[in-house]
Design an enzyme around this catalytic site. Structure first.
Site, mmCIF file in Angstrom:
data_model
loop_
_atom_site.group_PDB
_atom_site.id
_atom_site.type_symbol
_atom_site.label_atom_id
_atom_site.label_comp_id
_atom_site.label_asym_id
_atom_site.label_seq_id
_atom_site.Cartn_x
_atom_site.Cartn_y
_atom_site.Cartn_z
ATOM 1 N N LYS A 129 -11.402 -2.517 2.694
ATOM 2 C CA LYS A 129 -12.625 -3.405 2.277
ATOM 3 C C LYS A 129 -13.756 -3.273 3.193
ATOM 4 O O LYS A 129 -13.507 -3.088 4.235
ATOM 5 C CB LYS A 129 -11.878 -4.842 2.183
ATOM 6 C CG LYS A 129 -12.774 -5.626 1.302
ATOM 7 C CD LYS A 129 -12.419 -5.222 -0.537
ATOM 8 C CE LYS A 129 -13.100 -6.035 -1.418
ATOM 9 N NZ LYS A 129 -12.540 -6.171 -2.767
ATOM 10 N N ASP A 169 -18.409 -5.342 -4.981
ATOM 11 C CA ASP A 169 -17.504 -6.713 -4.839
ATOM 12 C C ASP A 169 -18.629 -7.601 -5.112
ATOM 13 O O ASP A 169 -19.825 -7.226 -5.191
ATOM 14 C CB ASP A 169 -16.616 -6.713 -3.686
ATOM 15 C CG ASP A 169 -15.695 -8.086 -3.570
ATOM 16 O OD1 ASP A 169 -14.680 -7.798 -4.228
ATOM 17 O OD2 ASP A 169 -16.061 -9.163 -3.084
HETATM 18 P P1 NDP Z 1 -20.557 -11.070 -8.281
HETATM 19 O O1 NDP Z 1 -21.489 -11.263 -6.974
HETATM 20 O O2 NDP Z 1 -20.975 -10.195 -9.348
HETATM 21 O O3 NDP Z 1 -20.319 -12.709 -8.735
HETATM 22 C C1 NDP Z 1 -19.818 -13.392 -8.036
HETATM 23 C C2 NDP Z 1 -20.037 -14.699 -8.516
HETATM 24 O O4 NDP Z 1 -19.201 -16.108 -7.910
HETATM 25 C C3 NDP Z 1 -21.383 -15.426 -8.824
HETATM 26 O O5 NDP Z 1 -21.476 -16.406 -10.101
HETATM 27 C C4 NDP Z 1 -21.475 -16.513 -7.413
HETATM 28 O O6 NDP Z 1 -22.444 -17.369 -7.566
HETATM 29 C C5 NDP Z 1 -20.030 -16.762 -7.318
HETATM 30 N N1 NDP Z 1 -19.717 -17.140 -6.016
HETATM 31 C C6 NDP Z 1 -19.743 -16.395 -4.951
HETATM 32 N N2 NDP Z 1 -19.209 -16.803 -4.006
HETATM 33 C C7 NDP Z 1 -19.057 -18.259 -4.137
HETATM 34 C C8 NDP Z 1 -18.880 -19.179 -3.313
HETATM 35 N N3 NDP Z 1 -18.789 -19.115 -2.104
HETATM 36 N N4 NDP Z 1 -18.859 -20.451 -4.092
HETATM 37 C C9 NDP Z 1 -19.107 -20.698 -5.398
HETATM 38 N N5 NDP Z 1 -19.485 -19.616 -6.194
HETATM 39 C C10 NDP Z 1 -19.517 -18.287 -5.584
HETATM 40 O O7 NDP Z 1 -19.211 -10.671 -7.863
HETATM 41 P P2 NDP Z 1 -17.898 -10.264 -8.552
HETATM 42 O O8 NDP Z 1 -18.040 -10.672 -10.104
HETATM 43 O O9 NDP Z 1 -17.822 -8.696 -8.493
HETATM 44 O O10 NDP Z 1 -16.597 -10.735 -7.791
HETATM 45 C C11 NDP Z 1 -16.078 -12.041 -8.163
HETATM 46 C C12 NDP Z 1 -14.655 -12.072 -7.730
HETATM 47 O O11 NDP Z 1 -14.044 -10.997 -8.077
HETATM 48 C C13 NDP Z 1 -14.528 -11.772 -6.128
HETATM 49 O O12 NDP Z 1 -13.320 -12.620 -5.381
HETATM 50 C C14 NDP Z 1 -14.028 -10.460 -6.014
HETATM 51 O O13 NDP Z 1 -13.547 -10.087 -4.664
HETATM 52 C C15 NDP Z 1 -13.455 -10.297 -7.193
HETATM 53 N N6 NDP Z 1 -13.116 -8.891 -7.513
HETATM 54 C C16 NDP Z 1 -14.135 -8.099 -7.937
HETATM 55 C C17 NDP Z 1 -14.031 -6.823 -8.703
HETATM 56 C C18 NDP Z 1 -15.106 -6.084 -9.017
HETATM 57 O O14 NDP Z 1 -14.809 -4.881 -9.675
HETATM 58 N N7 NDP Z 1 -16.313 -6.317 -8.745
HETATM 59 C C19 NDP Z 1 -12.514 -6.487 -8.866
HETATM 60 C C20 NDP Z 1 -11.376 -7.331 -8.516
HETATM 61 C C21 NDP Z 1 -11.858 -8.485 -7.960
HETATM 62 P P3 NDP Z 1 -23.882 -17.311 -6.652
HETATM 63 O O15 NDP Z 1 -24.749 -16.104 -7.471
HETATM 64 O O16 NDP Z 1 -24.488 -18.470 -6.811
HETATM 65 O O17 NDP Z 1 -23.270 -16.964 -5.264
HETATM 66 O O1 2IT Z 2 -11.124 -6.279 -5.341
HETATM 67 C C1 2IT Z 2 -11.336 -5.225 -5.984
HETATM 68 O O2 2IT Z 2 -10.408 -4.797 -6.561
HETATM 69 C C2 2IT Z 2 -12.821 -4.717 -5.872
HETATM 70 N N1 2IT Z 2 -13.540 -5.242 -5.422
HETATM 71 C C3 2IT Z 2 -12.721 -3.331 -6.771
HETATM 72 C C4 2IT Z 2 -12.555 -2.273 -5.816
HETATM 73 C C5 2IT Z 2 -12.604 -1.030 -6.105
HETATM 74 O O3 2IT Z 2 -12.577 0.143 -5.349
HETATM 75 O O4 2IT Z 2 -13.015 -0.591 -7.223
#
Ligand code: NDP
Ligand code: 2IT
Length: 408
Positions: A129, A169
């Site tokens: 990561k 992420d």
């Molecule tokens: P994005 O940046 O697209 O979206 C994140 C969302 O969460 C936004 O709405 C943001 O609001 C909110 N957020 C982030 N940090 C905070 C905080 N500290 N407090 C409150 N709200 C918060 O990220 P993703 O959707 O990609 O990721 C979301 C979660 O999913 C993370 O935990 C990530 O690790 C996990 N994840 C992501 C994957 C992926 O493929 N993208 C795969 C597997 C897991 P704001 O815009 O106001 O900050």
């Molecule tokens: O937390 C996760 O699994 C991710 N942010 C996606 C990782 C990836 O390599 O697609």
């Protein structure tokens, strides 16, 4: 609360001592070690070997300076990270997070969890990561581009399709992956598309990678419901966040006949009793890059914006935390349980605190941990790597396989 098996206590103590102040990393390690209690009880020889200790120690940790120039000509400075956690099963694999809260403890918790999640997919990918304490909010496209180019100017020497393959992420989506890939290609003079995943479908990206994490979380919930002859039809669902994972989780819930009654960002949450208008939400978040408050303003009387507060106060049958770590506390769990929530699935990484998880287990709420429930994203990344390695694209078939007709 579950306790640590006494044979694993020295391992945990050592992790805390070697990684001072990294509380999220301690939390993630403790959770895994607690789950290993029955294993060491049956096979004490595992507790004595270096295997478990090695799993808790990253193979390599890289920290670097990221200087870049903002639109007013000022030099800005951020700190970049890549933690290459484990390569037992394949190249290090895992996303990059751009958020002001990023520090080594967060990158390490994410890299540690990624190792197990990736193993669970059955695909040949190790765990890693990375990210930076860069805050993309309010930054122009040009500033984000210059930041990404500077970040890659250091990162490129550490990654590669056989070495380490980053993806998105929090704060890193298609736009950022594009800027990063462009800079990698330019510096190395190689069209090595397998070095990053989450690319655009016109240049080596896989169909459905954008949707995969959120869709996968909802498929997981559907499988849970199937065990009791139920479905998502007519269920009220609360989805926290409004980013990549949250939006596509909401999309699949709606396709399957559920109603998404609330979504959020870091400023607060919106409720809409008859279900959120996802087209409007997508326009606000994906095109306008605006705030969730704007959703309520645009919708008028049918939607309600709550500044701050907890989205888990909204009564629901299914809770999908899809924002960030530790966003669902013991108090939130108590509220969800009181309101009759039946299923909780982690779209985000480690969104439920250990106390919240314990409360769900005690109350018989069916709980899907993130290492399984959000693995659809990285599993699709591994398919993207396969397509890139074979210089092929099997994209259209995959898209057809996971789409189902929208409900009328
Ligand atoms: P994005 O940046 O697209 O979206 C994140 C969302 O969460 C936004 O709405 C943001 O609001 C909110 N957020 C982030 N940090 C905070 C905080 N500290 N407090 C409150 N709200 C918060 O990220 P993703 O959707 O990609 O990721 C979301 C979660 O999913 C993370 O935990 C990530 O690790 C996990 N994840 C992501 C994957 C992926 O493929 N993208 C795969 C597997 C897991 P704001 O815009 O106001 O900050
Ligand atoms: O937390 C996760 O699994 C991710 N942010 C996606 C990782 C990836 O390599 O697609």
């Amino acid at each position: 609360m579950p306790t640590l098996h006494e044979m694993l206590l020295p391992v945990f103590d050592e992790v805390v001592k070697r990684n001072p102040g990294e509380i999220e990393f301690h939390q993630a390690v403790r959770e895994v070690l607690e789950s290993l209690g029955p294993v060491v009880a049956k096979h004490p020889e595992y507790a004595d070997t270096q295997i478990i200790r090695s799993l808790c120690e990253p193979e390599r940790q890289i920290i670097f300076r990221v200087p870049w120039v903002d639109d007013s000509g000022q030099v800005q400075l951020n700190r970049g990270f890549r933690v290459e956690f484990n390569s037992a099963l394949g190249p290090y694999k895992g996303g990059l997070r751009f958020h002001p809260s990023v520090y080594l403890g967060i990158v390490k918790f994410l890299g540690f969890e990624q190792t197990f999640k990736n193993a669970l997919t059955g695909m040949p990918i190790g765990g890693g990561k990375g990210g930076a304490d860069f805050d993309p909010k309010g930054r122009s496209d040009a500033e984000v581009m210059r930041f990404c180019q500077s970040f890659m100017t250091e990162l490129y020497r550490h990654i590669g399709e056989y070495t380490d393959v980053p993806a998105g992420d929090i704060g890193v989506g298609g736009r950022e992956i594009g800027y990063l890939f462009g800079q990698y290609k330019r510096i190395t003079n190689r069209y090595e598309s397998g070095v990053l995943t989450g690319k655009g479908t016109g240049w080596g990206g896989s169909q459905v990678r954008t949707e995969a994490t959120g869709y996968g979380t909802v498929f997981f919930v559907e499988e849970i419901f199937k065990t009791t002859g139920e479905s998502l039809e007519d269920k009220r669902v609360v989805v926290s966040g409004s980013g990549n994972v949250a939006i596509y989780a909401a999309e699949k819930v709606i396709e399957r006949g559920g109603t998404v009654v609330a979504m959020s960002d870091s400023s607060g949450y919106v409720t809409e009793d008859n279900g959120v208008d996802l087209d409007l939400l997508k326009d606000i978040k994906l095109n306008r890059r605006a705030r969730i408050r704007d959703y309520a303003t645009d919708r008028g009387a049918s939607a309600h914006f709550v500044e701050g507060g907890s989205i888990w106060d909204v009564p629901c049958d299914v809770a999908l935390p899809c924002a960030t770590q530790n966003e669902l506390t013991a108090a939130d769990a108590a509220t969800l349980i009181r309101n009759g929530c039946a299923v909780v699935a982690e779209g985000a990484n480690m969104p439920a605190t250990p106390e919240a998880m314990h409360a769900f287990h005690e109350a018989g709420v069916r709980f899907a941990p993130g290492k399984a429930a959000n693995a659809g994203g990285v599993a699709t990344s591994a398919l993207e790597m396969q397509q890139n390695a074979s210089r092929d694209s099997r994209a259209p078939d995959m898209a057809a396989a996971v789409k189902s007709p929208a409900r009328g």
